[in-house]
Design a protein around this motif. Structure first.
Motif, PDB file in Angstrom:
ATOM      1  N   ARG A 349      52.997  60.437  38.444  1.00  0.00           N
ATOM      2  CA  ARG A 349      52.209  61.068  37.377  1.00  0.00           C
ATOM      3  C   ARG A 349      53.046  62.076  36.597  1.00  0.00           C
ATOM      4  O   ARG A 349      52.933  62.179  35.371  1.00  0.00           O
ATOM      5  CB  ARG A 349      50.966  61.739  37.975  1.00  0.00           C
ATOM      6  CG  ARG A 349      49.921  60.718  38.406  1.00  0.00           C
ATOM      7  CD  ARG A 349      48.759  61.312  39.162  1.00  0.00           C
ATOM      8  NE  ARG A 349      47.953  60.254  39.753  1.00  0.00           N
ATOM      9  CZ  ARG A 349      46.969  60.454  40.621  1.00  0.00           C
ATOM     10  NH1 ARG A 349      46.669  61.687  40.999  1.00  0.00           N
ATOM     11  NH2 ARG A 349      46.281  59.442  41.104  1.00  0.00           N
ATOM     12  N   SER A 352      55.393  60.137  34.354  1.00  0.00           N
ATOM     13  CA  SER A 352      54.664  59.587  33.222  1.00  0.00           C
ATOM     14  C   SER A 352      54.472  60.639  32.128  1.00  0.00           C
ATOM     15  O   SER A 352      54.747  60.391  30.942  1.00  0.00           O
ATOM     16  CB  SER A 352      53.300  59.059  33.684  1.00  0.00           C
ATOM     17  OG  SER A 352      52.534  58.608  32.590  1.00  0.00           O
ATOM     18  N   SER A 355      58.063  61.707  30.596  1.00  0.00           N
ATOM     19  CA  SER A 355      58.672  60.714  29.705  1.00  0.00           C
ATOM     20  C   SER A 355      57.919  60.628  28.378  1.00  0.00           C
ATOM     21  O   SER A 355      58.525  60.493  27.313  1.00  0.00           O
ATOM     22  CB  SER A 355      58.722  59.337  30.379  1.00  0.00           C
ATOM     23  OG  SER A 355      57.416  58.881  30.702  1.00  0.00           O
ATOM     24  N   GLU A 356      56.594  60.744  28.434  1.00  0.00           N
ATOM     25  CA  GLU A 356      55.798  60.662  27.206  1.00  0.00           C
ATOM     26  C   GLU A 356      56.042  61.871  26.302  1.00  0.00           C
ATOM     27  O   GLU A 356      56.231  61.733  25.092  1.00  0.00           O
ATOM     28  CB  GLU A 356      54.308  60.559  27.553  1.00  0.00           C
ATOM     29  CG  GLU A 356      53.437  60.362  26.332  1.00  0.00           C
ATOM     30  CD  GLU A 356      51.954  60.253  26.671  1.00  0.00           C
ATOM     31  OE1 GLU A 356      51.165  60.053  25.736  1.00  0.00           O
ATOM     32  OE2 GLU A 356      51.598  60.385  27.855  1.00  0.00           O
ATOM     33  N   ALA A 371      61.308  57.430  32.375  1.00  0.00           N
ATOM     34  CA  ALA A 371      60.458  56.248  32.207  1.00  0.00           C
ATOM     35  C   ALA A 371      60.901  55.122  33.135  1.00  0.00           C
ATOM     36  O   ALA A 371      60.069  54.411  33.715  1.00  0.00           O
ATOM     37  CB  ALA A 371      60.490  55.779  30.750  1.00  0.00           C
ATOM     38  N   MET A 374      59.704  55.815  36.601  1.00  0.00           N
ATOM     39  CA  MET A 374      58.262  55.569  36.674  1.00  0.00           C
ATOM     40  C   MET A 374      57.969  54.074  36.819  1.00  0.00           C
ATOM     41  O   MET A 374      57.183  53.656  37.677  1.00  0.00           O
ATOM     42  CB  MET A 374      57.591  56.117  35.417  1.00  0.00           C
ATOM     43  CG  MET A 374      56.102  55.847  35.325  1.00  0.00           C
ATOM     44  SD  MET A 374      55.420  56.275  33.706  1.00  0.00           S
ATOM     45  CE  MET A 374      56.137  54.986  32.662  1.00  0.00           C
ATOM     46  N   TYR A 378      56.104  52.016  39.803  1.00  0.00           N
ATOM     47  CA  TYR A 378      54.932  51.168  39.546  1.00  0.00           C
ATOM     48  C   TYR A 378      55.155  49.748  40.064  1.00  0.00           C
ATOM     49  O   TYR A 378      54.241  49.123  40.608  1.00  0.00           O
ATOM     50  CB  TYR A 378      54.655  51.102  38.038  1.00  0.00           C
ATOM     51  CG  TYR A 378      53.933  52.299  37.454  1.00  0.00           C
ATOM     52  CD1 TYR A 378      53.648  53.427  38.207  1.00  0.00           C
ATOM     53  CD2 TYR A 378      53.545  52.309  36.114  1.00  0.00           C
ATOM     54  CE1 TYR A 378      52.999  54.524  37.659  1.00  0.00           C
ATOM     55  CE2 TYR A 378      52.885  53.399  35.552  1.00  0.00           C
ATOM     56  CZ  TYR A 378      52.616  54.501  36.332  1.00  0.00           C
ATOM     57  OH  TYR A 378      51.968  55.558  35.771  1.00  0.00           O
ATOM     58  N   ALA A 392      53.130  50.075  30.978  1.00  0.00           N
ATOM     59  CA  ALA A 392      54.134  51.083  31.327  1.00  0.00           C
ATOM     60  C   ALA A 392      55.544  50.557  31.076  1.00  0.00           C
ATOM     61  O   ALA A 392      56.422  51.293  30.606  1.00  0.00           O
ATOM     62  CB  ALA A 392      53.974  51.491  32.796  1.00  0.00           C
ATOM     63  N   ARG A 395      56.223  50.654  27.378  1.00  0.00           N
ATOM     64  CA  ARG A 395      56.525  52.029  26.958  1.00  0.00           C
ATOM     65  C   ARG A 395      57.945  52.413  27.342  1.00  0.00           C
ATOM     66  O   ARG A 395      58.683  53.010  26.556  1.00  0.00           O
ATOM     67  CB  ARG A 395      55.509  52.970  27.619  1.00  0.00           C
ATOM     68  CG  ARG A 395      55.550  54.399  27.122  1.00  0.00           C
ATOM     69  CD  ARG A 395      54.397  55.170  27.714  1.00  0.00           C
ATOM     70  NE  ARG A 395      54.858  56.290  28.513  1.00  0.00           N
ATOM     71  CZ  ARG A 395      54.115  56.945  29.385  1.00  0.00           C
ATOM     72  NH1 ARG A 395      52.870  56.575  29.605  1.00  0.00           N
ATOM     73  NH2 ARG A 395      54.600  57.957  30.066  1.00  0.00           N
ATOM     74  N   GLU A 477      45.728  60.334  29.862  1.00  0.00           N
ATOM     75  CA  GLU A 477      45.992  58.992  30.383  1.00  0.00           C
ATOM     76  C   GLU A 477      44.917  58.020  29.913  1.00  0.00           C
ATOM     77  O   GLU A 477      43.740  58.363  29.847  1.00  0.00           O
ATOM     78  CB  GLU A 477      45.978  59.031  31.925  1.00  0.00           C
ATOM     79  CG  GLU A 477      47.280  59.496  32.531  1.00  0.00           C
ATOM     80  CD  GLU A 477      48.376  58.463  32.386  1.00  0.00           C
ATOM     81  OE1 GLU A 477      48.190  57.316  32.784  1.00  0.00           O
ATOM     82  OE2 GLU A 477      49.428  58.822  31.846  1.00  0.00           O
TER      83      GLU A 477
END
Length: 486
Positions: A349, A352, A355-356, A371, A374, A378, A392, A395, A477
């Motif tokens: 989390r 996420s 990176s965003e 990213a 992450m 995942y 994801a 992204r 999210e």
């Protein structure tokens, strides 16, 4: 609906099972919505007909509430809005989204009936409402909604008793399906798809459900195709096997998923992954290196610290203090990385969020590294054809592409495209976007492989001649649960 039939699923009540063998990406069934509405907080930003987000919308001249892209969308949505429009004018104000959806459902049934047919496997009356299972606070809200609904409902429409209205609200509460915008990136409304309500839950499902808005771009509304959900197979499904979807996101330990399912949908999940606590250790475990791992006390301490930091990050994000978010994330990762597994939920989390936000602030190279971590995490937890994994990965691929890391970026975009072809199909806007990105990055990759210096020189020149646009502002999210809880 020829691919499925209703049957009594052991311990679950009614369910649907396959009538023939299905393969990954096959559409098990497609179903138009009985009714759908835009969320209250999105009413001024989303077209009430095609659910496309727009900067400038045209307001209905009669009720001053409903908004549309243009006259074509307004004409396409008039059948659903006509009675609602008159009721809003008479009532003098706009009721909440639950009342609006309940009214649209009852008007639809009043007009067309609610009989089971070859394409309609159940009716509103036969859907579970779980009103008797609602906690006291929810029942109080339900009574307020019923009272306001009775004031809103026109006197010239068919009148319904309180018990039936209560049932409709209960059905919406348990079975309302999130309606996304045209790009499929944000939940903007809620609708009801009765056949979908028959599909039971499994934390590791064999199907996924996606909203297809159809073609809403034709100039004449006669040529608009229906908004519908598509139930798609994630892998091989044998004839006679039950088709299932996940009501909640898999990225939670089994006890938390069970708690959410009990709270939102009033049943106890006994799927293999919950009963066997599969992947729970990976989601909450410590880092194991060369046979050694941190103590349980260390893992617990860092886990609790991470939870506190995530709350601070969320507050800073809501206040648009993005540099503060980055600072908190880095501080948190510094404590997490020596102790927590790379599949730990709280580490994923943080990665996420970081990176965003870094992408938004244009620090693409640093964002790409986080990213990638992450997506790697995942990949170890999610089903290989999970839509959240595909999103994801997309992204992450775009972030690498922006950073000039074309080899990794192209590889991730190709992987995302392969997943989303199965979960969304090749006509969905996201799949079309990814196909265009895949072709573009493939062309750039060839240029890079021929001459790295020329590639980076041309890229730098292009960036200098074209102002860098800001990325989309970080938002909460995406809503992961399949169905909507009031």
């Amino acid at each position: 609906m020829e691919n499925v039939q209703v049957f009594d699923s052991p311990g679950k009540g009614r369910g649907l099972r396959a009538t023939r063998e299905l393969w990954a990406g096959d559409i098990v069934f497609s179903e138009p919505g009985l009714a759908a509405i835009v969320f209250d907080n999105m009413a001024d930003h989303v077209c009430h007909s095609c659910f496309r987000r727009q900067q400038k919308l045209h307001r209905c001249a009669q009720c001053k509430f409903a908004q549309y892209c243009d006259r074509t969308c307004q004409r396409a949505g008039w059948n659903e809005h006509k009675l609602e429009c008159g009721a809003i004018k008479t009532y003098g104000k706009v009721p909440n989204e639950n009342i609006r959806l309940a009214a649209r459902l009852l008007w639809r049934v009043e007009k067309e009936g609610d009989e089971v047919s070859d394409v309609k496997l159940t009716t509103l009356d036969n859907l579970e409402d779980h009103v008797a299972d609602m906690p006291e606070d929810d029942l109080k809200e339900l009574k307020v909604d019923i009272h306001n609904f009775l004031d809103f409902w026109p006197r010239n429409s068919k009148q319904h008793n309180v018990d039936y209205i209560s049932h409709i609200f209960g059905v919406i509460n348990c079975n309302g399906f999130m309606v996304s915008d045209q790009r499929g990136l944000q939940a903007v409304g809620v609708g009801l798809f009765p056949n979908l309500c028959l599909v039971n839950h499994n934390c590791w499902p064999n199907c996924t459900v996606i909203l297809n808005h159809g073609n809403q771009s034709a100039v004449n509304s006669m040529f608009h195709s229906q908004r519908r959900i598509e139930l798609r197979s994630l892998g091989k499904i044998s004839e006679g096997e039950e088709v299932m979807v996940a009501y909640v996101d898999f990225l939670n330990v089994s006890s938390e998923r069970q708690r959410l399912l009990k709270q939102q949908y009033f049943f106890d999940c006994t799927c293999t992954h919950c009963e066997g606590h599969i992947k729970d250790d990976a989601m909450m475990g410590g880092l194991e290196e060369e046979g050694s791992k941190p103590s349980e006390e260390q893992v617990k301490e860092v886990t609790e610290f991470s939870l506190q930091m995530l709350e601070k990050m969320e507050k800073a994000r809501l206040d648009a203090k993005y540099h503060e978010v980055v600072k908190l994330c880095r501080e948190c990762l510094k404590k997490q990385e020596p102790v927590l597994a790379d599949t730990h939920l709280y580490m994923l989390r943080v990665l996420s969020v970081l990176s965003e936000v870094l992408s938004y602030l244009q620090f693409f190279e640093e964002a790409a590294g986080y990213a990638r971590k992450m997506v790697d995490g995942y990949s170890k937890l999610y089903h290989p054809n999970n839509a959240q994994l595909g999103m994801a990965t997309m992204r992450g691929g775009v972030t690498h592409w922006h950073a000039g890391l074309i080899e990794v970026g192209h590889g991730m975009i190709c992987k995302a495209y392969a997943i989303l072809l199965i979960t969304h199909g090749n006509t969905h806007p996201i799949a079309k976007d990814l196909e265009a990105m895949r072709m573009q990055t493939e062309m750039e990759l060839r240029m890079f492989q021929q001459n790295e210096y020329v590639y980076h020189s041309m890229r730098e020149a292009a960036l200098k001649n074209q102002p860098m646009n800001m990325m989309a502002e970080p938002v909460a999210e995406n809503i992961k649960s399949l169905f909507r809880k009031q």
